[in-house]
Design a protein around this motif. Structure first.
Motif, PDB file in Angstrom:
ATOM      1  N   GLN A  56       0.835  -1.204   0.000  1.00  0.00           N
ATOM      2  CA  GLN A  56       0.000   0.000   0.000  1.00  0.00           C
ATOM      3  C   GLN A  56       0.870   1.254   0.000  1.00  0.00           C
ATOM      4  O   GLN A  56       0.584   2.209  -0.711  1.00  0.00           O
ATOM      5  CB  GLN A  56      -0.915  -0.003   1.221  1.00  0.00           C
ATOM      6  N   SER A  70      -3.534  -2.492  -8.560  1.00  0.00           N
ATOM      7  CA  SER A  70      -4.142  -1.914  -7.358  1.00  0.00           C
ATOM      8  C   SER A  70      -5.309  -2.779  -6.887  1.00  0.00           C
ATOM      9  O   SER A  70      -5.450  -3.056  -5.697  1.00  0.00           O
ATOM     10  CB  SER A  70      -4.609  -0.495  -7.659  1.00  0.00           C
ATOM     11  N   ARG A  71      -6.099  -3.227  -7.833  1.00  0.00           N
ATOM     12  CA  ARG A  71      -7.232  -4.094  -7.480  1.00  0.00           C
ATOM     13  C   ARG A  71      -6.751  -5.444  -6.959  1.00  0.00           C
ATOM     14  O   ARG A  71      -7.274  -5.963  -5.979  1.00  0.00           O
ATOM     15  CB  ARG A  71      -8.151  -4.283  -8.681  1.00  0.00           C
ATOM     16  N   ARG A 106      -4.007  -6.073  -5.467  1.00  0.00           N
ATOM     17  CA  ARG A 106      -3.446  -5.878  -4.136  1.00  0.00           C
ATOM     18  C   ARG A 106      -4.561  -5.858  -3.099  1.00  0.00           C
ATOM     19  O   ARG A 106      -4.470  -6.486  -2.055  1.00  0.00           O
ATOM     20  CB  ARG A 106      -2.643  -4.586  -4.070  1.00  0.00           C
ATOM     21  N   ARG A 107      -5.646  -5.138  -3.414  1.00  0.00           N
ATOM     22  CA  ARG A 107      -6.785  -5.097  -2.492  1.00  0.00           C
ATOM     23  C   ARG A 107      -7.403  -6.488  -2.315  1.00  0.00           C
ATOM     24  O   ARG A 107      -7.744  -6.873  -1.194  1.00  0.00           O
ATOM     25  CB  ARG A 107      -7.850  -4.129  -2.993  1.00  0.00           C
TER      26      ARG A 107
END
Length: 97
Positions: free
Chosen positions: A4, A56-57, A59-60
């Motif tokens: 993050q 990013s997605r 990682r989430r």
């Protein structure tokens, strides 16, 4: 946590800077839009922006335990930015078309 921080401190500002500087360059010299190498470079930047959003997605998803892909998939996706950046650098230096 580290992913993050990497995303927020390095990757997001770098992507924003690339777009701001690129659009500024085009605004300063609109004649660049007539050169073919810039079209390919812009396409690669769009692909990298899409990959950035996908990472990013992912990682989430990984943070909440929703891993949808294999480790091989992530290793393959890891190579795309390297190839794209190499091609972009060559395009900018050589301007082949």
């Amino acid at each position: 946590t580290m992913e993050q921080r990497l995303l927020r401190i390095i990757m997001n500002p770098a992507m924003i800077l690339v777009w701001v500087l690129g659009l500024t360059l085009i605004a300063i010299d609109p004649g660049l839009l007539k050169q073919g190498w810039l079209h390919l470079k812009l396409l690669l930047v769009l692909i990298l922006t899409g990959l950035h959003m996908a990472c990013s997605r992912w990682r989430r998803d990984l943070a909440v335990g929703k891993n949808r892909h294999s480790s091989r998939f992530y290793r393959m996706m890891n190579e795309i930015p390297t190839l794209a950046v190499l091609i972009i650098v060559v395009l900018v230096i050589v301007r082949p078309f």
